[in-house]
Write a protein that holds these residues in place. Structure first.
Motif, short mmCIF file in Angstrom:
data_model
loop_
_atom_site.label_atom_id
_atom_site.label_comp_id
_atom_site.label_asym_id
_atom_site.label_seq_id
_atom_site.Cartn_x
_atom_site.Cartn_y
_atom_site.Cartn_z
N HIS A 242 -9.14 50.29 5.26
CA HIS A 242 -10.51 50.57 4.84
C HIS A 242 -10.68 50.36 3.34
CE1 HIS A 242 -14.48 52.38 4.85
NE2 HIS A 242 -14.10 53.18 3.86
N ARG A 243 -9.71 50.82 2.57
CA ARG A 243 -9.76 50.69 1.11
C ARG A 243 -9.80 49.22 0.71
NH1 ARG A 243 -5.09 53.02 0.15
NH2 ARG A 243 -6.04 55.06 0.41
N PHE A 244 -9.00 48.41 1.38
CA PHE A 244 -8.96 46.98 1.09
C PHE A 244 -10.31 46.33 1.43
CE2 PHE A 244 -8.17 42.55 2.04
CZ PHE A 244 -7.33 42.15 1.01
N GLU A 245 -10.86 46.68 2.59
CA GLU A 245 -12.13 46.09 3.02
C GLU A 245 -13.30 46.50 2.11
OE1 GLU A 245 -11.01 45.97 7.79
OE2 GLU A 245 -12.23 47.61 6.97
N GLU A 246 -13.14 47.61 1.39
CA GLU A 246 -14.20 48.08 0.51
C GLU A 246 -14.11 47.51 -0.91
OE1 GLU A 246 -16.98 50.11 1.15
OE2 GLU A 246 -16.39 49.47 3.17
N LEU A 247 -13.07 46.74 -1.21
CA LEU A 247 -13.03 46.05 -2.50
C LEU A 247 -14.27 45.15 -2.58
CD1 LEU A 247 -9.25 45.03 -2.52
CD2 LEU A 247 -10.33 46.73 -4.02
N ASP A 248 -14.96 45.18 -3.70
CA ASP A 248 -16.26 44.51 -3.79
C ASP A 248 -16.21 43.04 -3.37
OD1 ASP A 248 -17.48 46.82 -4.62
OD2 ASP A 248 -17.45 46.31 -6.75
N ALA A 249 -15.25 42.30 -3.91
CA ALA A 249 -15.17 40.87 -3.61
C ALA A 249 -14.81 40.62 -2.15
CB ALA A 249 -14.16 40.19 -4.53
N ILE A 250 -13.94 41.47 -1.61
CA ILE A 250 -13.54 41.33 -0.20
C ILE A 250 -14.69 41.68 0.72
CG2 ILE A 250 -11.98 42.18 1.58
CD1 ILE A 250 -10.65 40.35 -0.51
N LYS A 251 -15.39 42.76 0.41
CA LYS A 251 -16.53 43.17 1.24
C LYS A 251 -17.60 42.08 1.26
CE LYS A 251 -19.49 47.21 1.96
NZ LYS A 251 -19.81 48.58 1.46
N LYS A 252 -17.85 41.48 0.13
CA LYS A 252 -18.84 40.41 0.03
C LYS A 252 -18.39 39.19 0.83
CE LYS A 252 -21.35 37.62 -3.36
NZ LYS A 252 -21.54 37.34 -4.81
N TYR A 253 -17.12 38.86 0.71
CA TYR A 253 -16.57 37.71 1.43
C TYR A 253 -16.64 37.92 2.94
CZ TYR A 253 -12.94 34.49 3.16
OH TYR A 253 -12.24 33.54 3.86
N MET A 254 -16.24 39.10 3.39
CA MET A 254 -16.23 39.38 4.82
C MET A 254 -17.64 39.39 5.43
SD MET A 254 -13.22 42.23 5.30
CE MET A 254 -11.49 41.71 5.27
N ALA A 255 -18.65 39.60 4.61
CA ALA A 255 -20.03 39.58 5.08
C ALA A 255 -20.64 38.19 5.02
CB ALA A 255 -20.87 40.55 4.26
N SER A 256 -19.90 37.23 4.47
CA SER A 256 -20.43 35.88 4.29
C SER A 256 -20.06 34.98 5.46
CB SER A 256 -19.88 35.27 2.99
OG SER A 256 -18.52 34.89 3.15
N ASP A 257 -20.70 33.81 5.52
CA ASP A 257 -20.39 32.86 6.58
C ASP A 257 -19.11 32.08 6.29
OD1 ASP A 257 -21.26 31.22 4.53
OD2 ASP A 257 -23.00 30.43 5.63
N ARG A 258 -18.52 32.30 5.13
CA ARG A 258 -17.24 31.65 4.80
C ARG A 258 -16.07 32.36 5.47
NH1 ARG A 258 -19.31 32.75 0.06
NH2 ARG A 258 -17.53 34.01 -0.62
N PHE A 259 -16.26 33.64 5.78
CA PHE A 259 -15.16 34.43 6.33
C PHE A 259 -14.85 34.03 7.76
CE2 PHE A 259 -13.63 38.33 8.53
CZ PHE A 259 -12.43 38.45 7.85
N MET A 260 -13.56 33.81 8.04
CA MET A 260 -13.12 33.44 9.38
C MET A 260 -12.63 34.69 10.10
SD MET A 260 -10.19 30.71 10.56
CE MET A 260 -11.22 29.28 10.27
N LYS A 261 -13.41 35.12 11.09
CA LYS A 261 -13.03 36.30 11.86
C LYS A 261 -12.05 35.93 12.98
CE LYS A 261 -15.04 40.38 14.02
NZ LYS A 261 -16.31 41.07 14.38
N SER A 262 -12.19 34.74 13.50
CA SER A 262 -11.32 34.23 14.56
C SER A 262 -11.40 32.71 14.55
CB SER A 262 -11.75 34.78 15.92
OG SER A 262 -13.08 34.37 16.22
N PRO A 263 -10.42 32.03 15.18
CA PRO A 263 -9.27 32.57 15.90
C PRO A 263 -8.13 32.95 14.96
CG PRO A 263 -9.26 30.17 16.02
CD PRO A 263 -10.53 30.56 15.29
N LEU A 264 -7.27 33.81 15.46
CA LEU A 264 -6.07 34.18 14.71
C LEU A 264 -5.05 33.07 14.76
CD1 LEU A 264 -5.50 37.83 16.07
CD2 LEU A 264 -6.89 37.11 14.12
N ASN A 265 -4.90 32.48 15.95
CA ASN A 265 -3.83 31.52 16.21
C ASN A 265 -4.40 30.22 16.77
OD1 ASN A 265 -1.65 33.38 15.56
ND2 ASN A 265 -2.18 34.43 17.46
#
Length: 216
Positions: free
Chosen positions: A184-207
């Motif tokens: 949770h702490r990592f996900e709340e880092l400002d730059a990470i939180k912004k990235y994860m909310a963007s269309d650049r972030f890859m949620k899947s696939p893992l493999n």
């Protein structure tokens, strides 16, 4: 700067997180593996010898005249540029330990996910990996980050690996509040939180498509 890897999270995801966190502008070059049964990889094989890499492989990072392969080498290169390898000698020792221990952690998961007998092996893996996760929880202790009080490159690697394990089975992290708080702490880092909310972030696939888990 160009980061090249398959169109999956895999080894490149901690690097993507690092580049986003440090504000580096980069092209996220994704190579697409073909469908079964051939899993065509010509998109990579056709260019791998043309990139002037000493040891052509994925992932690679090209930063001006600097051309790097091997994920740990890339992570360390970014870490040196942005002072993310530990502030003190004890922190640097912890970074070195976690750099290698995390690769063992990852290799076990990868071997499971790409094994044709995934369904038969999963329960045995889950039982075995609980002790490894317990050791990571003990190592983290009451520290904010795995090296101690300062964020380092291994936090980006461990975030990805712990996240993949909770996707495999959410109950794995339930006994360990400090690991859940770390995520949770990592996900709340400002730059990470912004990235994860963007269309650049890859949620899947893992493999990649040949895997039996995380390939969608």
């Amino acid at each position: 700067m160009e980061l090249g890897y398959w169109n999956i999270r895999g080894l490149a995801q901690p690097i993507r997180l690092l580049l986003e966190y440090t504000g580096e502008k980069f092209e996220d070059k994704k190579y697409q593996c073909g469908p079964p049964p051939d899993y065509d990889k010509s998109c990579w094989f056709d260019v791998k010898e043309k990139l002037k890499l000493d040891f052509p492989n994925l992932p690679y990072l090209i930063d001006g005249d600097t051309r790097i392969t091997q994920s740990n080498a890339i992570v360390r290169y970014i870490g040196r540029k942005h002072d993310l390898l530990g502030k003190t000698e004890p922190e640097r020792v912890r970074v070195d330990i976690m750099e290698n221990q995390s690769m063992d952690f990852r290799n076990g998961l990868v071997q499971l996910c790409y094994n044709p007998n995934f369904d038969d092996l999963k329960d045995g893996y889950l039982k075995k990996v609980k002790s490894a996760i317990e050791r990571f929880a003990k190592f983290l202790g009451d520290h904010e980050w795995f090296a101690g009080g300062n964020l380092t490159v291994v936090d980006f690697v461990m975030y990805e690996l712990l996240d993949q394990h909770r996707l495999l089975d959410a109950s794995l992290l339930e006994p360990h509040d400090n690991l859940k708080k770390f995520l949770h702490r990592f996900e709340e880092l400002d730059a990470i939180k912004k990235y994860m909310a963007s269309d650049r972030f890859m949620k899947s696939p893992l493999n990649n498509v040949a895997a039996k888990f995380g390939n969608k």
